[in-house]
Scaffold this motif. Structure first.
Motif, short mmCIF file in Angstrom:
data_model
loop_
_atom_site.label_atom_id
_atom_site.label_comp_id
_atom_site.label_asym_id
_atom_site.label_seq_id
_atom_site.Cartn_x
_atom_site.Cartn_y
_atom_site.Cartn_z
N VAL A 1 40.45 39.34 90.21
CA VAL A 1 41.03 39.75 91.48
C VAL A 1 39.99 40.62 92.19
O VAL A 1 39.36 41.47 91.58
N VAL A 2 39.81 40.34 93.48
CA VAL A 2 38.78 41.02 94.26
C VAL A 2 39.39 41.62 95.52
O VAL A 2 40.37 41.11 96.05
N PHE B 1 46.79 30.48 99.37
CA PHE B 1 47.48 29.81 98.27
C PHE B 1 48.75 30.60 97.99
O PHE B 1 48.71 31.77 97.62
N GLY B 2 49.87 29.98 98.21
CA GLY B 2 51.17 30.62 98.01
C GLY B 2 52.22 29.73 98.63
O GLY B 2 51.92 28.66 99.15
N GLY B 3 53.46 30.17 98.56
CA GLY B 3 54.52 29.43 99.25
C GLY B 3 55.53 28.81 98.33
O GLY B 3 55.79 29.30 97.22
N ALA C 1 43.85 34.36 98.74
CA ALA C 1 42.73 33.48 99.04
C ALA C 1 42.05 33.19 97.71
O ALA C 1 42.00 34.05 96.83
N ILE C 2 41.54 31.99 97.55
CA ILE C 2 40.90 31.57 96.31
C ILE C 2 39.51 31.03 96.60
O ILE C 2 39.32 30.28 97.57
N LEU D 1 40.13 35.73 93.30
CA LEU D 1 41.45 35.77 93.90
C LEU D 1 41.56 37.04 94.74
O LEU D 1 41.44 38.15 94.20
N GLN D 2 41.79 36.88 96.04
CA GLN D 2 41.96 38.04 96.91
C GLN D 2 43.38 38.04 97.46
O GLN D 2 43.73 37.19 98.28
#
Length: 182
Positions: A20-21, A46-48, A63-64, A77-78
């Motif tokens: 994770v960043v 990325f989600g939902g 965000a990936i 992964l942000q």
């Protein structure tokens, strides 16, 4: 899917290490400058629908970015919000940095593997459909673990997608360091 995949990883083994960043651009820049890893394949959101965190619908977005170091997939992964998620949970607990190991599990056997792990007392933290087919499952790593364990369905789509990324990292000339995911 069984055996060795096109990018060199094997079903049943670790194929991914994820972090994770706080700042995706800075993280990609670090990996390129310090580790020589690139190019990176970027998915802005990325989600939902279908994402479940600790038994409830998950509304977080991340965000990936993905690349390869040899045959190991590196995922950045942000988080894009403060909604409850496995990503926010890690940041709240230990800060930014290592998040999970990704295990490639035969796509036809992943649901049975999830049930086996639950029956052994492992804690399922997150489920999410992925563009390469199937749903990933994040399990708590347990006491002393550095992060989560993600079960990644090793499907034909996963192998093709990861292998495509991997091929572009072979003999990368430094041009076009960030590319579209997919």
């Amino acid at each position: 899917m069984k055996g060795k995949m096109g990018f060199g990883g094997e079903v049943g083994t670790i194929c991914q290490m994820a972090y994770v960043v706080k700042d995706m651009d800075a993280a990609i820049d670090w990996w390129i400058r310090k580790m020589g890893v690139g190019p990176w394949f970027f998915l802005p959101r990325f989600g939902g629908e279908g994402h479940v965190f600790r038994g409830a619908p998950c509304t977080s977005d991340v965000a990936i970015a993905m690349s390869f170091a040899g045959s190991m997939n590196i995922e950045l992964l942000q988080p894009l919000d403060d909604n409850p998620s496995v990503y926010k949970e890690t940041i709240d607990r230990v800060g930014y940095g290592f998040h999970h190991f990704g295990l490639a599990i035969d796509g036809d056997e992943i649901e049975a593997e999830i049930e086996r792990r639950i029956a052994k007392g492992e804690v399922l933290a997150h489920r999410a459909p992925v563009p390469t087919g199937g749903k990933v499952a994040y399990f708590e790593g347990g006491e002393g673990a550095p992060g989560f364990v993600e079960l990644i369905p090793a499907t034909r789509g996963m192998d093709e997608g990861f292998t495509n990324f991997w091929r572009q990292t072979r003999d990368w000339d430094g041009k076009d360091p960030v590319r579209p995911f997919g």
